[in-house]
Design a protein around this motif. Structure first.
Motif, PDB file in Angstrom:
ATOM      1  N   VAL A 137       1.148  -1.714   0.192  1.00  0.00           N
ATOM      2  CA  VAL A 137      -0.037  -0.017   0.277  1.00  0.00           C
ATOM      3  C   VAL A 137       1.029   1.565   0.175  1.00  0.00           C
ATOM      4  N   ASP A 138       0.223   2.453  -1.167  1.00  0.00           N
ATOM      5  CA  ASP A 138       1.031   3.468  -0.436  1.00  0.00           C
ATOM      6  C   ASP A 138       0.362   4.146   0.389  1.00  0.00           C
ATOM      7  N   VAL A 139       1.586   4.193   1.351  1.00  0.00           N
ATOM      8  CA  VAL A 139       0.924   4.963   2.982  1.00  0.00           C
ATOM      9  C   VAL A 139       0.668   6.758   2.712  1.00  0.00           C
ATOM     10  N   ALA A 140       1.428   7.479   1.416  1.00  0.00           N
ATOM     11  CA  ALA A 140       0.713   8.452   1.308  1.00  0.00           C
ATOM     12  C   ALA A 140      -0.322   8.793   0.902  1.00  0.00           C
ATOM     13  N   ASP A 141      -0.742   7.923   0.076  1.00  0.00           N
ATOM     14  CA  ASP A 141      -1.940   8.154  -1.109  1.00  0.00           C
ATOM     15  C   ASP A 141      -3.259   7.700   0.656  1.00  0.00           C
ATOM     16  N   MET A 142      -2.766   6.456   1.444  1.00  0.00           N
ATOM     17  CA  MET A 142      -3.580   6.036   2.253  1.00  0.00           C
ATOM     18  C   MET A 142      -3.937   7.524   3.058  1.00  0.00           C
ATOM     19  N   GLU A 143      -2.511   8.639   3.747  1.00  0.00           N
ATOM     20  CA  GLU A 143      -2.738   9.076   4.656  1.00  0.00           C
ATOM     21  C   GLU A 143      -4.337  10.324   4.202  1.00  0.00           C
ATOM     22  N   LYS A 144      -3.712  10.685   2.368  1.00  0.00           N
ATOM     23  CA  LYS A 144      -4.668  11.442   1.624  1.00  0.00           C
ATOM     24  C   LYS A 144      -6.138  11.224   1.845  1.00  0.00           C
ATOM     25  N   LEU A 145      -6.451   9.582   1.656  1.00  0.00           N
ATOM     26  CA  LEU A 145      -7.449   9.619   1.678  1.00  0.00           C
ATOM     27  C   LEU A 145      -8.459   9.749   3.114  1.00  0.00           C
TER      28      LEU A 145
END
Length: 393
Positions: A137-145
């Protein structure tokens, strides 16, 4: 680690070369004996009477599971599986139409199905975080969501059953704790394979099974529930008289701890075997188990890369004791059955269990190998030789 003694403790090692520990590991003798003795006592004395006589022993399960996760016995519930634990956890969350749930592409298929069902029935919004090109998982993308949608729940599978990567679960937990977001972790493939600390991970729920790397019985699992969930007085939708007391005609009081997530009817023999399995792992040491697994998997991966027609599929910065591969011009199911004829156990992962991941890799199925600490270097070489010989034909 005394490998010879561990194998002596494991009757199945005399019969099979077992590389299917991500499916169901070979149980050690203490697990077998605990269940056999308990069932024998039930047959002689009765089920209720045996439960009463063994209450203190059976209750040790909760303390052992808690010690393994760095929590308290009151935060542990015994269940029939990781999927059952997952469903019980979901059922206590008061979802409303439009609530957002954030997950990953690699999450376990049963969990994906559960959320799709909630989406159809209750109108939740399911969002999947992007995956990194290197895997996971892309942590940055999950954090953004998470920051953009403030979801009701974030859910992640620690080690997906269809691929060998280890997800960065503590990094996601830190974000969820900061924003007061519920966090559900599926640890069915990581528990028993490596140390787990729910405080470090930061999850509100953790789901586990006994039959995989913990080497316990099938039909058994457990659920960790955090203090903040218990303090909110949340309970599973279909609570029964084990989890609550019927206090008035139209009211009830849930149990104080995580046992509110259990049912009255449960297998005490499986509970006894589960305690012995966890204690066996604790006695060895999960740090030692993780180090041994890492060495075995490196040797096996290195050897597989030398065999023509085998293509390793696993991605991720950190990889686990699950190794998946495609085989040029060969059906993984056929290869699994051919190996089984040689008393070598493996398994197959199919697209229906890993639709997003397998489509991205361009495969419909994969042969899955899952070594564990009681496997030997000699068994690794036996497997590699068998694969090389079979694939030459």
């Amino acid at each position: 680690m005394n490998i010879a003694q561990l194998r002596e403790d494991t009757p199945g090692c005399k019969e099979k070369t077992h590389f299917n520990n991500a499916g169901a590991a070979l149980p050690p003798a203490p697990v077998l004996k605990a269940m056999q003795h308990y069932l024998q006592e039930e047959a002689l004395n009765g089920g209720y009477e045996t439960a009463a006589r063994n209450a203190e022993y059976v209750d040790c399960f909760y303390g052992a599971a808690a010690a393994m996760l760095n929590t308290k016995a009151a935060n542990i519930a015994f269940t029939s599986s990781a999927t059952n634990s997952f469903a019980r956890a979901l059922s206590c969350i008061p979802f409303q139409q439009g609530d957002v749930v954030v997950i990953a592409n690699e999450d376990y298929s049963s969990n994906q199905l559960a959320f799709l069902s909630l989406q159809q029935r209750f109108g939740i919004q399911l969002l999947r975080a992007a995956s990194l090109p290197a895997g996971g998982v892309d942590v940055a993308d999950m954090e953004k969501l998470i920051r953009q949608h403030r979801p009701r729940l974030v859910s992640l599978t620690h080690i997906p059953t269809n691929t060998g990567l280890i997800q960065p679960v503590a990094a996601i937990g830190k974000i969820c704790r900061e924003l007061d977001i519920l966090y559900l972790l599926d640890a069915c493939q990581s528990v028993g394979q490596m140390p787990l600390d729910v405080e470090e991970i930061g999850c509100d729920f953790l789901c586990a099974t006994m039959r995989k790397f913990l080497r316990g019985p099938r039909g058994a699992g457990f659920l960790y529930v955090s203090d903040r969930i218990l303090e909110r007085n949340w309970f599973p939708l279909y609570i029964d008289m084990y989890g609550a007391t019927w206090t008035e005609k139209d009211s009830f009081q849930p149990e104080a701890g995580a046992k509110r997530f259990q049912d009255w009817e449960q297998s005490y023999a499986l509970l006894a075997g589960s305690y012995e399995a966890i204690q066996y792992a604790l006695d060895i040491g999960l740090d030692k188990i993780a180090a041994r697994n890492k060495a075995l998997c490196k040797s096996l991966r290195d050897g597989l890369q030398q065999i023509p027609r085998i293509h390793l599929l696993d991605k991720g910065a950190k990889q686990s004791s699950i190794i998946t591969m495609s085989i040029e011009d060969a059906d993984p199911q056929w290869l699994m059955m051919t190996l089984r004829e040689r008393d070598i156990n493996t398994s197959v992962s199919s697209r229906v269990g890993a639709l997003i991941d397998f489509d991205s890799k361009g495969v419909k199925s994969a042969l899955r190998l899952s070594p564990h600490y009681y496997n030997t270097e000699e068994e690794t070489q036996l497997l590699l030789s068998a694969l090389a010989e079979i694939l030459k034909k």
